[in-house]
Design a protein around this motif. Structure first.
Motif, PDB file in Angstrom:
ATOM      1  N   ARG A  18       4.072  11.056  -5.588  1.00  0.00           N
ATOM      2  CA  ARG A  18       2.833  11.509  -4.979  1.00  0.00           C
ATOM      3  C   ARG A  18       2.981  11.520  -3.459  1.00  0.00           C
TER       4      ARG A  18
ATOM      5  N   PRO B 136       2.264  10.686   0.345  1.00  0.00           N
ATOM      6  CA  PRO B 136       1.773   9.469   1.004  1.00  0.00           C
ATOM      7  C   PRO B 136       0.333   9.643   1.485  1.00  0.00           C
ATOM      8  N   ARG B 137      -0.390   8.537   1.510  1.00  0.00           N
ATOM      9  CA  ARG B 137      -1.777   8.583   1.956  1.00  0.00           C
ATOM     10  C   ARG B 137      -1.830   8.850   3.454  1.00  0.00           C
ATOM     11  N   ARG B 138      -2.837   9.607   3.858  1.00  0.00           N
ATOM     12  CA  ARG B 138      -2.984   9.915   5.285  1.00  0.00           C
ATOM     13  C   ARG B 138      -3.357   8.668   6.077  1.00  0.00           C
TER      14      ARG B 138
ATOM     15  N   ALA C 208      -6.135   5.413   5.256  1.00  0.00           N
ATOM     16  CA  ALA C 208      -5.423   4.160   4.976  1.00  0.00           C
ATOM     17  C   ALA C 208      -5.884   3.049   5.916  1.00  0.00           C
TER      18      ALA C 208
ATOM     19  N   CYS D 299      -5.582   1.034  -1.303  1.00  0.00           N
ATOM     20  CA  CYS D 299      -6.107   1.732  -0.121  1.00  0.00           C
ATOM     21  C   CYS D 299      -5.056   1.901   0.969  1.00  0.00           C
ATOM     22  N   SER D 300      -4.148   0.966   1.071  1.00  0.00           N
ATOM     23  CA  SER D 300      -3.129   1.051   2.117  1.00  0.00           C
ATOM     24  C   SER D 300      -2.068   2.112   1.830  1.00  0.00           C
ATOM     25  N   GLY D 301      -2.010   2.589   0.585  1.00  0.00           N
ATOM     26  CA  GLY D 301      -0.985   3.574   0.235  1.00  0.00           C
ATOM     27  C   GLY D 301       0.379   2.973  -0.015  1.00  0.00           C
TER      28      GLY D 301
ATOM     29  N   ARG E 155       2.468   4.532  -2.813  1.00  0.00           N
ATOM     30  CA  ARG E 155       2.909   5.920  -2.653  1.00  0.00           C
ATOM     31  C   ARG E 155       4.116   6.065  -1.734  1.00  0.00           C
TER      32      ARG E 155
ATOM     33  N   ARG F 160       8.647   0.361  -1.250  1.00  0.00           N
ATOM     34  CA  ARG F 160       7.372   0.219  -1.957  1.00  0.00           C
ATOM     35  C   ARG F 160       7.117  -1.234  -2.344  1.00  0.00           C
TER      36      ARG F 160
END
Length: 250
Positions: free
Chosen positions: A93, A95-97, A101, A217-219, A222, A227
């Motif tokens: 997936r 990565p979270r923006r 985050a 929430c921190s990602g 992803r 990880r």
């Protein structure tokens, strides 16, 4: 002449043609000798014809499509349940923006501090780290979350503390038995052990749930690389918040 003694007319006698005895040509020695044909050299007998299926072309095509569909569905099931091997690429997936985050990390950090601060004093008192004394209720405030304060006194020290537990505005001006963690505490508890359990156990459960939310929430889940380290860092941060709250409540 008549009868059996009639002469046979030579013109009516059958003519037989006999093939002359011709010599068989011999094969040169370079080609080897020719052996007479054996039983195995003969042509095999023709196999009996197979019975022709009475199905029409439409039925055969439908059966073939059903077999192909069954094989395709079976292959899809095995593909979904097959564990990802070391050489098999996994779907990654994005990565979270950064902005969402950071916002999620800040919210989770505030919740972690609140739940840890709520659970720490009651947890210390439950395990026996407490000073027993009496508290004189001096003031109370009504509202959605009523609160009271009072003068907590022991044989060694006294201090104005915020009161928690089984205390309400009707206790204004009275003296109640209470417990506090020490001279550096900010609150004193009034009530029994069952109330202490209800104060720190739900707070620790909510703190654990907030730690899970922090990981999401921190990602951290992803990340392409590191990880496990990122997830461990989130849990270490939650544990550090609890440890700091326990240190201040000592």
């Amino acid at each position: 002449m008549s009868g059996t003694n009639r002469a046979v007319d030579p013109q009516h006698q059958p003519v037989t043609h006999e093939a002359p005895d011709l010599p068989v040509p011999e094969m040169p020695a370079a080609y080897g000798t020719v052996a007479p044909p054996t039983e195995t050299d003969r042509e095999p007998a023709a196999a009996p014809p197979r019975p022709v299926s009475q199905r029409g072309p439409l039925g055969s095509q439908a059966d073939g499509m059903a077999a192909i569909r069954a094989v395709w569905e079976r292959a899809g099931e095995s593909e979904r349940h097959r564990p990802a091997g070391p050489g098999r690429p996994r779907r990654r997936r994005e990565p979270r923006r950064l902005a969402p985050a950071l916002l999620g990390i800040l919210v989770c950090a505030c919740l972690l501090m609140f739940f840890a601060w709520t659970a720490a004093p009651a947890l210390w008192i439950s395990v026996g780290h407490a000073h027993t004394g009496t508290v004189h209720v001096t003031s109370c405030q009504d509202g959605f979350a009523p609160s009271c304060t009072g003068l907590f006194q022991t044989d060694a020290w006294s201090k104005e503390l915020h009161l928690t537990g089984e205390v309400d505005p009707g206790d204004l001006g009275s003296e109640l038995p209470a417990r506090a963690t020490g001279p550096g505490s900010h609150s004193a508890y009034v009530g029994g052990t069952a109330g202490l359990l209800l104060r720190w156990a739900p707070s620790l459960v909510l703190l654990t749930a907030t730690a899970f939310a922090l990981v999401g929430c921190s990602g951290a889940t992803r990340l392409y690389e590191g990880r496990s380290q990122a997830i461990g860092l989130c849990w270490a941060a939650a544990g550090a918040v609890l440890a700091v709250a326990l240190g201040f409540a000592w």
